[in-house]
Scaffold this motif. Structure first.
Motif, mmCIF file in Angstrom:
data_model
loop_
_atom_site.group_PDB
_atom_site.id
_atom_site.type_symbol
_atom_site.label_atom_id
_atom_site.label_comp_id
_atom_site.label_asym_id
_atom_site.label_seq_id
_atom_site.Cartn_x
_atom_site.Cartn_y
_atom_site.Cartn_z
ATOM 1 N N TYR A 102 0.825 -1.198 0.000
ATOM 2 C CA TYR A 102 0.000 0.000 0.000
ATOM 3 C C TYR A 102 0.866 1.257 0.000
ATOM 4 O O TYR A 102 0.513 2.268 -0.629
ATOM 5 N N ARG A 103 1.997 1.206 0.690
ATOM 6 C CA ARG A 103 2.915 2.345 0.626
ATOM 7 C C ARG A 103 3.450 2.535 -0.793
ATOM 8 O O ARG A 103 3.611 3.669 -1.262
ATOM 9 N N LEU A 104 3.734 1.422 -1.473
ATOM 10 C CA LEU A 104 4.163 1.505 -2.869
ATOM 11 C C LEU A 104 3.071 2.119 -3.739
ATOM 12 O O LEU A 104 3.351 2.951 -4.614
ATOM 13 N N ASN A 105 1.817 1.723 -3.525
ATOM 14 C CA ASN A 105 0.711 2.302 -4.286
ATOM 15 C C ASN A 105 0.658 3.817 -4.113
ATOM 16 O O ASN A 105 0.453 4.559 -5.083
ATOM 17 N N ALA A 106 0.848 4.284 -2.874
ATOM 18 C CA ALA A 106 0.852 5.726 -2.614
ATOM 19 C C ALA A 106 2.012 6.402 -3.334
ATOM 20 O O ALA A 106 1.862 7.493 -3.902
ATOM 21 N N ASP A 107 3.187 5.758 -3.318
ATOM 22 C CA ASP A 107 4.357 6.326 -3.994
ATOM 23 C C ASP A 107 4.122 6.448 -5.499
ATOM 24 O O ASP A 107 4.516 7.441 -6.127
ATOM 25 N N VAL A 128 -3.697 -3.828 -10.433
ATOM 26 C CA VAL A 128 -4.353 -2.525 -10.550
ATOM 27 C C VAL A 128 -3.631 -1.510 -9.664
ATOM 28 O O VAL A 128 -3.420 -0.354 -10.050
ATOM 29 N N GLY A 129 -3.200 -1.958 -8.484
ATOM 30 C CA GLY A 129 -2.537 -1.058 -7.558
ATOM 31 C C GLY A 129 -1.244 -0.474 -8.085
ATOM 32 O O GLY A 129 -0.908 0.676 -7.800
ATOM 33 N N VAL A 130 -0.483 -1.258 -8.867
ATOM 34 C CA VAL A 130 0.791 -0.757 -9.381
ATOM 35 C C VAL A 130 0.649 -0.098 -10.746
ATOM 36 O O VAL A 130 1.639 0.373 -11.317
ATOM 37 N N SER A 131 -0.576 -0.027 -11.270
ATOM 38 C CA SER A 131 -0.767 0.559 -12.604
ATOM 39 C C SER A 131 -1.813 1.668 -12.648
ATOM 40 O O SER A 131 -1.573 2.721 -13.246
ATOM 41 N N ALA A 132 -2.965 1.461 -12.038
ATOM 42 C CA ALA A 132 -4.063 2.417 -12.196
ATOM 43 C C ALA A 132 -3.874 3.697 -11.397
ATOM 44 O O ALA A 132 -4.634 4.648 -11.581
ATOM 45 N N HIS A 133 -2.869 3.754 -10.515
ATOM 46 C CA HIS A 133 -2.530 5.010 -9.830
ATOM 47 C C HIS A 133 -1.458 5.796 -10.578
ATOM 48 O O HIS A 133 -1.057 6.875 -10.135
ATOM 49 N N PRO A 156 -12.036 -4.957 -2.055
ATOM 50 C CA PRO A 156 -11.054 -4.273 -2.893
ATOM 51 C C PRO A 156 -10.073 -3.449 -2.062
ATOM 52 O O PRO A 156 -10.477 -2.707 -1.162
ATOM 53 N N ASP A 157 -8.775 -3.600 -2.390
ATOM 54 C CA ASP A 157 -7.746 -2.885 -1.635
ATOM 55 C C ASP A 157 -6.801 -2.200 -2.623
ATOM 56 O O ASP A 157 -7.225 -1.815 -3.703
ATOM 57 N N VAL A 158 -5.538 -2.030 -2.274
ATOM 58 C CA VAL A 158 -4.518 -1.349 -3.082
ATOM 59 C C VAL A 158 -5.020 -0.017 -3.648
ATOM 60 O O VAL A 158 -4.665 0.392 -4.751
ATOM 61 N N GLY A 159 -5.862 0.667 -2.873
ATOM 62 C CA GLY A 159 -6.441 1.914 -3.343
ATOM 63 C C GLY A 159 -7.574 1.727 -4.319
ATOM 64 O O GLY A 159 -8.071 2.697 -4.902
ATOM 65 N N GLY A 160 -8.035 0.490 -4.504
ATOM 66 C CA GLY A 160 -9.119 0.217 -5.440
ATOM 67 C C GLY A 160 -10.411 0.909 -5.076
ATOM 68 O O GLY A 160 -11.152 1.369 -5.957
ATOM 69 N N THR A 161 -10.704 1.014 -3.772
ATOM 70 C CA THR A 161 -11.945 1.686 -3.393
ATOM 71 C C THR A 161 -11.847 3.183 -3.675
ATOM 72 O O THR A 161 -12.856 3.834 -3.956
ATOM 73 N N HIS A 162 -10.641 3.750 -3.613
ATOM 74 C CA HIS A 162 -10.436 5.153 -3.970
ATOM 75 C C HIS A 162 -10.748 5.369 -5.448
ATOM 76 O O HIS A 162 -11.433 6.334 -5.828
ATOM 77 N N LEU A 163 -10.260 4.471 -6.295
ATOM 78 C CA LEU A 163 -10.488 4.584 -7.732
ATOM 79 C C LEU A 163 -11.952 4.371 -8.096
ATOM 80 O O LEU A 163 -12.553 5.162 -8.834
ATOM 81 N N LEU A 164 -12.542 3.302 -7.575
ATOM 82 C CA LEU A 164 -13.904 2.937 -7.972
ATOM 83 C C LEU A 164 -14.952 3.893 -7.427
ATOM 84 O O LEU A 164 -15.969 4.140 -8.078
ATOM 85 N N ALA A 165 -14.712 4.444 -6.245
ATOM 86 C CA ALA A 165 -15.701 5.346 -5.637
ATOM 87 C C ALA A 165 -15.869 6.630 -6.434
ATOM 88 O O ALA A 165 -16.906 7.304 -6.319
ATOM 89 N N LEU A 290 -6.002 9.409 -1.491
ATOM 90 C CA LEU A 290 -5.528 8.031 -1.596
ATOM 91 C C LEU A 290 -4.829 7.569 -0.312
ATOM 92 O O LEU A 290 -5.109 6.459 0.159
ATOM 93 N N PRO A 291 -3.906 8.337 0.280
ATOM 94 C CA PRO A 291 -3.285 7.870 1.527
ATOM 95 C C PRO A 291 -4.303 7.569 2.619
ATOM 96 O O PRO A 291 -4.168 6.554 3.328
ATOM 97 N N GLU A 292 -5.318 8.394 2.753
ATOM 98 C CA GLU A 292 -6.344 8.130 3.764
ATOM 99 C C GLU A 292 -7.116 6.860 3.427
ATOM 100 O O GLU A 292 -7.455 6.073 4.320
#
Length: 365
Positions: A102-107, A128-133, A156-165, A290-292
């Motif tokens: 998840y830290r990598l996803n934020a980066d 999705v986490g390493v590409s869609a961000h 859904p994780d890796v920031g997926g809920t941030h993207l989909l919402a 996204l971090p939140e």
């Protein structure tokens, strides 16, 4: 015979290429891969000889099929059957992996240089986490993108809920609750990707980034995507997935009457009632950044390890492959608000996810 590294890297003409290199598992992520990616990206951020980063997957099947859920099954089975709590969940290998992932996803989301994700073939979950961000997201005619977590009793994780919402007209809620595969055109329609390059042109496109520039390469090779199938279903999806409960969403899908709507109703009805309810809450009450969101998803992921549905879902889909999970609830209407609330409760002191400072570009010349 010495195995190749699971992450490969090259730098040519100012373009750094990061290759996920586990083609037999469609480049499924594990902890060493996440660590290697983080180190490379931080080094390249401050390397004045690197002007852009390109992410690709080895083999013909896809960029990345997600995380190693067989390893996650071991932790989920042990924790959910032992009466363990948050502290034990946070100390297990899966949680340590998620924290760094998840830290990598934020980066990636705040990377200071062009980060070009080639989302060809299978792109699911952690993929999705390493590409869609990324700041530059390229899909193809072979793209099959999904957040399939509810199918294994997860969320859904890796920031997926941030993207989909953030997808209008409840199309993101539809994607998260059905766990269905999206085409490249669908991904662009939902705002999960930016550019469409035919798979046959990828090699030339990547070469052109170094020979000319990213903008010139996109201008030459990116095309208008074909029509999105999901766009044609917008009307009934918007109405059905506006409902406030999973049970009502299923009813509305059934009432919509189209073949796709009835198929969606059956698909959702077969998944974990508790995981679906938690997913719906996650999408309805998305955090502003996204971090939140990642911090909240980390809480939910730990509580999912403690929930028997996750171990059971992975068992049924991946381990025994009987496709017949025995979920904790048999009725979607039986899930209580208190059960859902427990997934989102703050973690004890010292266990919350801490997001690293963003990678910094070296501006000194």
């Amino acid at each position: 015979m010495v195995d190749e590294p699971s992450v490969l890297s090259t730098v040519d003409a100012g373009v750094a290429t990061l290759t996920l290199n586990r083609p037999k598992s469609i480049n499924a992520l594990d902890h060493p891969m996440v660590t290697a990616m983080d180190e490379l990206l931080r080094d390249w951020a401050s390397d004045t000889q690197v002007s852009a980063v390109v992410l690709v997957g080895a083999g013909e099947r896809g960029l990345c099929a997600g995380g190693d859920i067989v390893a996650i099954h071991r932790d989920a089975s042990a924790l959910s059957s032992s009466g363990a709590g948050d502290a034990e969940a946070a100390a297990c290998p899966s949680a340590l992996f998620w924290a760094d992932e998840y830290r990598l996803n934020a980066d990636i989301a705040r990377y200071p240089k062009p980060y070009v994700a080639i989302m060809d073939g299978i792109v699911m979950g952690g993929g999705v986490g390493v590409s869609a961000h990324a700041n530059t997201r390229v899909v193809t005619d072979r793209t099959r993108l999904a957040m399939p977590e509810v199918g294994i009793g997860f969320v859904p994780d890796v920031g997926g809920t941030h993207l989909l919402a953030r997808v209008p007209d409840n199309l993101g809620v539809y994607a998260g609750l059905t766990a269905g595969q999206l085409s490249g055109a669908d991904a662009i329609e939902l705002g999960l990707a930016d550019h469409y390059v035919p798979a046959a042109d990828l090699e030339a496109f990547r070469r052109a980034i170094g020979e000319t520039s990213l903008d010139d390469a996109l201008a030459k090779y990116a095309q208008e995507p074909p029509e999105s199938k999901i766009a044609g279903q917008r009307e009934w999806i918007t109405q059905a997935f506006a409902a406030d409960s999973i049970a009502e969403i299923i009813d509305r899908c059934s009432a919509a009457g189209t073949d796709d709507a009835k198929k969606s109703a059956a698909t959702i009805a077969a998944k974990s009632p508790l995981a679906l309810a938690v997913t719906l809450r996650s999408l309805r009450q998305a955090e502003p950044t996204l971090p939140e969101t990642l911090k909240r998803e980390y809480r939910v992921s730990l509580r999912s390890l403690l929930n028997p549905d996750m171990a059971e879902g992975i068992r049924a889909q991946v381990i025994d492959k009987d496709r017949n999970p025995a979920w904790r609830h048999t009725d979607h209407a039986a899930v209580t608000a208190a059960e859902v609330d427990a997934f989102f409760a703050p973690l004890p002191d010292g266990l919350e996810l801490v997001i690293n400072p963003a990678p910094q570009e070296d501006s000194s010349v």
